[in-house]
Design a protein around this motif. Structure first.
Motif, mmCIF file in Angstrom:
data_model
loop_
_atom_site.group_PDB
_atom_site.id
_atom_site.type_symbol
_atom_site.label_atom_id
_atom_site.label_comp_id
_atom_site.label_asym_id
_atom_site.label_seq_id
_atom_site.Cartn_x
_atom_site.Cartn_y
_atom_site.Cartn_z
ATOM 1 N N PHE A 1 62.837 86.909 69.880
ATOM 2 C CA PHE A 1 61.648 86.048 69.958
ATOM 3 C C PHE A 1 62.036 84.570 69.915
ATOM 4 C CE2 PHE A 1 59.129 89.651 67.736
ATOM 5 C CZ PHE A 1 59.119 90.367 68.923
ATOM 6 N N ASN A 2 62.962 84.207 69.020
ATOM 7 C CA ASN A 2 63.300 82.776 68.878
ATOM 8 C C ASN A 2 64.369 82.307 69.859
ATOM 9 O OD1 ASN A 2 65.814 83.624 67.823
ATOM 10 N ND2 ASN A 2 65.023 83.637 65.716
ATOM 11 N N GLY A 3 64.830 83.201 70.730
ATOM 12 C CA GLY A 3 65.757 82.807 71.779
ATOM 13 C C GLY A 3 67.215 82.799 71.392
ATOM 14 N N SER A 4 67.565 83.243 70.169
ATOM 15 C CA SER A 4 68.972 83.234 69.765
ATOM 16 C C SER A 4 69.750 84.410 70.321
ATOM 17 C CB SER A 4 69.067 83.242 68.228
ATOM 18 O OG SER A 4 68.452 84.410 67.695
ATOM 19 N N SER A 5 69.068 85.431 70.843
ATOM 20 C CA SER A 5 69.756 86.589 71.421
ATOM 21 C C SER A 5 68.968 87.063 72.633
ATOM 22 C CB SER A 5 69.887 87.713 70.391
ATOM 23 O OG SER A 5 70.472 88.859 70.979
ATOM 24 N N LYS A 6 69.708 87.574 73.636
ATOM 25 C CA LYS A 6 69.077 88.067 74.866
ATOM 26 C C LYS A 6 69.077 89.591 74.946
ATOM 27 C CE LYS A 6 68.350 83.983 76.737
ATOM 28 N NZ LYS A 6 68.799 83.188 75.597
ATOM 29 N N THR A 7 69.763 90.258 74.005
ATOM 30 C CA THR A 7 69.856 91.713 74.052
ATOM 31 C C THR A 7 69.365 92.310 72.744
ATOM 32 O OG1 THR A 7 72.149 91.642 73.268
ATOM 33 C CG2 THR A 7 71.787 91.643 75.657
ATOM 34 N N TYR A 8 69.114 93.616 72.797
ATOM 35 C CA TYR A 8 68.585 94.328 71.641
ATOM 36 C C TYR A 8 69.206 95.719 71.646
ATOM 37 C CZ TYR A 8 65.187 97.057 68.896
ATOM 38 O OH TYR A 8 64.586 97.896 67.990
ATOM 39 N N ALA A 9 69.790 96.138 70.512
ATOM 40 C CA ALA A 9 70.397 97.466 70.427
ATOM 41 C C ALA A 9 70.375 97.922 68.977
ATOM 42 C CB ALA A 9 71.827 97.442 70.961
ATOM 43 N N ILE A 10 69.977 99.187 68.769
ATOM 44 C CA ILE A 10 69.914 99.730 67.420
ATOM 45 C C ILE A 10 69.955 101.246 67.499
ATOM 46 C CG2 ILE A 10 67.389 99.734 67.397
ATOM 47 C CD1 ILE A 10 67.463 99.234 64.402
ATOM 48 N N GLU A 11 70.587 101.863 66.536
ATOM 49 C CA GLU A 11 70.527 103.306 66.349
ATOM 50 C C GLU A 11 69.565 103.561 65.178
ATOM 51 O OE1 GLU A 11 74.421 104.781 65.722
ATOM 52 O OE2 GLU A 11 75.131 104.335 67.757
ATOM 53 N N ASP B 1 56.254 116.981 65.135
ATOM 54 C CA ASP B 1 56.312 118.050 64.141
ATOM 55 C C ASP B 1 56.775 117.566 62.782
ATOM 56 O OD1 ASP B 1 58.943 117.492 64.621
ATOM 57 O OD2 ASP B 1 59.470 119.460 65.423
ATOM 58 N N GLY B 2 56.971 116.243 62.620
ATOM 59 C CA GLY B 2 57.349 115.683 61.333
ATOM 60 C C GLY B 2 58.846 115.525 61.132
ATOM 61 N N SER B 3 59.657 116.057 62.020
ATOM 62 C CA SER B 3 61.106 115.925 61.893
ATOM 63 C C SER B 3 61.541 114.541 62.363
ATOM 64 C CB SER B 3 61.803 117.014 62.709
ATOM 65 O OG SER B 3 61.482 116.876 64.079
ATOM 66 N N TRP B 4 62.759 114.201 62.011
ATOM 67 C CA TRP B 4 63.321 112.906 62.402
ATOM 68 C C TRP B 4 64.377 113.109 63.481
ATOM 69 C CZ3 TRP B 4 61.012 108.603 60.801
ATOM 70 C CH2 TRP B 4 60.237 108.661 59.636
ATOM 71 N N LYS B 5 64.365 112.243 64.452
ATOM 72 C CA LYS B 5 65.307 112.332 65.561
ATOM 73 C C LYS B 5 66.034 110.997 65.695
ATOM 74 C CE LYS B 5 64.286 114.745 69.129
ATOM 75 N NZ LYS B 5 63.697 115.295 70.376
ATOM 76 N N TRP B 6 67.342 111.101 65.878
ATOM 77 C CA TRP B 6 68.148 109.888 66.058
ATOM 78 C C TRP B 6 68.016 109.389 67.495
ATOM 79 C CZ3 TRP B 6 70.379 106.691 62.711
ATOM 80 C CH2 TRP B 6 70.596 107.149 61.401
ATOM 81 N N ILE B 7 67.700 108.096 67.611
ATOM 82 C CA ILE B 7 67.447 107.454 68.911
ATOM 83 C C ILE B 7 68.335 106.217 69.033
ATOM 84 C CG2 ILE B 7 65.731 106.292 70.365
ATOM 85 C CD1 ILE B 7 65.237 109.250 70.126
ATOM 86 N N VAL B 8 68.895 106.007 70.225
ATOM 87 C CA VAL B 8 69.570 104.737 70.552
ATOM 88 C C VAL B 8 68.599 103.908 71.386
ATOM 89 C CG1 VAL B 8 71.470 103.622 71.741
ATOM 90 C CG2 VAL B 8 71.868 105.732 70.497
ATOM 91 N N ALA B 9 68.185 102.772 70.847
ATOM 92 C CA ALA B 9 67.273 101.864 71.563
ATOM 93 C C ALA B 9 68.078 100.660 72.059
ATOM 94 C CB ALA B 9 66.146 101.416 70.651
ATOM 95 N N ARG B 10 67.976 100.407 73.357
ATOM 96 C CA ARG B 10 68.643 99.242 73.959
ATOM 97 C C ARG B 10 67.635 98.480 74.794
ATOM 98 N NH1 ARG B 10 72.398 103.428 74.892
ATOM 99 N NH2 ARG B 10 74.376 103.185 73.739
ATOM 100 N N GLY B 11 67.712 97.157 74.751
ATOM 101 C CA GLY B 11 66.770 96.339 75.507
ATOM 102 C C GLY B 11 67.376 95.020 75.925
ATOM 103 N N MET B 12 66.635 94.316 76.797
ATOM 104 C CA MET B 12 67.096 93.019 77.300
ATOM 105 C C MET B 12 65.875 92.146 77.570
ATOM 106 S SD MET B 12 69.324 92.124 80.717
ATOM 107 C CE MET B 12 70.820 92.801 79.991
ATOM 108 N N VAL B 13 65.998 90.854 77.219
ATOM 109 C CA VAL B 13 64.939 89.896 77.495
ATOM 110 C C VAL B 13 64.926 89.618 78.995
ATOM 111 C CG1 VAL B 13 64.108 87.565 77.073
ATOM 112 C CG2 VAL B 13 65.134 88.872 75.201
#
Length: 636
Positions: free
Chosen positions: A313-323, A330-342
């Motif tokens: 949001f503040n412009g200090s980074s152009k990419t986004y990545a998180i596990e 069904d209430g269970s948890w699933k591991w997701i890799v999220a990646r993004g770009m401005v």
């Protein structure tokens, strides 16, 4: 009349035309003003020039008559002539003065101090007396410029009114002409551009103009052609974009990736069908908003995710990545890799749109955890192995110490053999020789035979002791390796061996140009033992044929072909079933009565070859000769 109203209405609303008319009007006014000023200046200069010409005309026309009247001092004639001069336009006054500077006659009036907007001329008066000019006075004529200024003011009003009317008419004509030739077409081009922007690419642009050669290649025709070409390119580009989006979306969906499109200003997040299916939802069960993500993300991971988004949001980074973990339906948890770009930003560099993907990596995460456990077990096994290695190293050190002790005992044994065993052996040999010398004549044949056997066995025992000492010495001697000419070394050893059999025919074939890397003394011992062995076991051949060379042979120790040196003879040979006994200490494959020897020579050869990093082996057949091969370690 009704047909002209829309056109006039368009003319009234033509902002560009109005601006063009105003600019033309301003420019024309400036030009008019400048040209008027220049024209008035020229008019003024012409009037002043005319007045100056009149003053010069006074000199040319009245100088002689005024000089005659002044010579006879006829004031009345002077006054009449001056009044005649005053009839000329713009003159203010004229006076005549004598040579003493006294005014003799004047016509007209002096206004003010006689200076200001006036033009004055003075010229002398001369009278021909006795054919010689005599100066008798001067004439001063002063003309006023007020008339010239008045005429100039009258012309200013006329010129300004005429130029203003002309400028207005020209501007109006240009405005009408611009609207007719350009303005109405520009409006149509603008409207067509709006339709292109809206995606209406079906119809090409066509202007309402009569076809002519001039219209075909003018600027408007070029703009129309450019817009139509742009329409075709836009149509092709839109189709490519649609195809690309289709391939992109289906490629991501086919690869199992979910897609999200976050519009920061509105908070809207468009989730793809696969994104929702990944968590077990139908496409219509989750709203397209940021709240959906915040509700389904694990609280611990959500804080990290929002911090990463804040950097976008503040412009200090152009990419986004998180596990992160996402809660399924069904209430269970699933591991997701999220990646993004401005993909879009505002003027300050803040993100306004972010596009990214979600990838399910639960199975990989489970595999990583299993791998982590396996690595932990492996590390534990490594620790046990290190402990075992430490124990083994201690054992090796212990065995090394024992080996050193054994070597020391072997050296002590060698010393004992060299000194302690040789003493009684020398005694036996000496007493046997004394017995033969002192009582040989008294002994019968059987006794002499027994005595000869005692002496022979004592000699053989001496040879065994020498062989053991030589084997011990060669096994412990330090290696001094260097490049060697093995052919020359073999020839030298063969010459010494031949000297031991002067009565035999021995054919020696030494291959030239063979080189090796090793200890000269030890390798000379190897060649001497092998050549001696070949000569000994070919004693029944006449001639004995012995060869030294190098050939490709299969090494039994490795099972691989190797370039080996060899010593070949045509002697007695041996049975290969007993080949394993060849290189043992005191091992013999023939009776001592058949072939002499100590049984240590081949053991010595094997010890030296092994110290040189090589192998030694043999091939033979009974009564068909034998070939001994050996290899050496290559030079570094």
């Amino acid at each position: 009349m009704d047909m002209t109203r829309p056109w006039l209405h368009n003319l009234a609303g033509a902002r560009l035309g109005r601006r063009l008319a105003v600019l033309i009007l301003l420019f024309s006014s400036v030009v008019t003003l400048v040209s008027t000023v220049l024209q008035l200046a020229l008019e003024y200069r012409r009037d002043v020039h005319d007045i100056a010409g009149q003053l010069e005309q006074i000199h040319a026309s009245y100088a002689d008559s005024l000089a005659s009247s002044l010579w006879i001092t006829s004031t009345r004639d002077l006054q009449l002539q001056l009044q005649g001069i005053m009839r000329l336009p713009d003159l203010q006054y004229v006076d005549v003065t004598n040579e003493q500077g006294q005014t003799v006659a004047r016509a007209g009036k002096v206004r003010g101090n006689g200076e200001g907007d006036v033009l004055a001329r003075e010229f002398p008066l001369y009278y021909q007396h006795r054919e010689r000019p005599v100066y008798i006075g001067k004439v001063r004529a002063v003309a006023s410029l007020e008339g010239a200024w008045q005429r100039l003011r009258d012309k200013v009003v006329t010129i300004l009114i005429a130029q203003t009317i002309k400028t207005f008419l020209v501007s109006l004509f240009i405005l009408v002409l611009f609207q007719w030739l350009v303005g109405r077409h520009l409006k149509k081009i603008a409207a067509y551009s709006d339709r292109l922007f809206a995606g209406h690419l079906e119809q090409p642009l066509a202007l309402e103009r009569p076809p002519s050669a001039h219209n075909t290649h003018d600027e408007l025709a070029q703009v129309v052609a450019a817009l139509n070409a742009m329409r075709l390119r836009l149509a092709a580009s839109f189709q490519q974009v649609r195809d690309s989006e289709f391939r992109w979306q289906h490629a991501l969906e086919g690869a199992g990736h979910g897609v999200w499109d976050y519009h920061v200003l509105t908070g809207e997040v468009i989730y793809s069908k696969r994104w929702k299916e990944m968590l077990g939802y139908r496409e219509d069960e989750l709203p397209n908003h940021l709240d959906t993500y915040q509700r389904l993300a694990h609280p611990d991971d959500l804080r990290t995710a929002m911090r990463l988004l804040e950097a976008n949001f503040n412009g200090s980074s152009k990419t986004y990545a998180i596990e992160q973990r996402m809660r399924c339906k069904d209430g269970s948890w699933k591991w997701i890799v999220a990646r993004g770009m401005v993909v879009e930003q505002d003027a300050q560099g803040h993100a306004t749109r972010i596009i990214g993907t979600h990838t399910d990596f639960s199975e990989r995460r489970a595999a990583e955890e299993a791998m982590s456990k396996l690595l932990e077990q492996t590390e534990h096994a490594r620790a046990e192995l290190r402990e075992a290695n430490d124990t083994m190293e201690a054992q090796v050190r212990e065995r090394t110490a024992q080996l050193r002790q054994a070597n020391a005992e072997l050296e002590a044994f060698s010393y004992s053999v060299s000194h302690d065993l040789r003493s009684p052996l020398r005694g036996i040999a000496g007493w046997a020789q004394a017995l033969e010398e002192d009582y040989g004549e008294r002994l019968d044949d059987t006794a002499r035979l027994y005595l000869a056997r005692v002496q022979g066995e004592a000699g053989r025992m001496g040879q065994l002791i020498d062989g053991m000492l030589e084997l011990s010495r060669l096994g412990r001697a330090a290696l001094n390796r260097r490049p060697l000419d093995l052919s020359a070394l073999a020839a030298s050893a063969a010459a010494r061996v031949r000297e031991g059999y002067p009565d035999r025919r021995i054919e020696l074939d030494i291959a030239p140009g063979l080189h090796a890397w090793g200890d000269r003394a030890l390798l000379e011992a190897v060649l001497h033992n092998l050549l001696e062995n070949a000569c000994k076991f070919s004693a029944m051949r006449d001639p004995a044929q012995i060869a030294f060379g190098r050939a490709l042979a299969t090494d039994p120790a490795t099972g691989q072909p190797a370039h080996a040196w060899f010593v070949r003879d045509n002697g007695a040979g041996f049975d290969m079933r007993h080949a394993h006994k060849l290189f043992g200490v005191f091992q013999r494959l023939h009776k001592a009565s058949e072939f002499a020897g100590s049984g240590i020579g081949l053991a010595t050869v094997q010890r030296i070859v092994q110290r040189h990093g090589g192998h030694v082996w043999a091939h033979a057949a009974p009564d068909a000769g034998a070939t001994f091969y050996f290899t050496l370690e290559d030079a570094p």
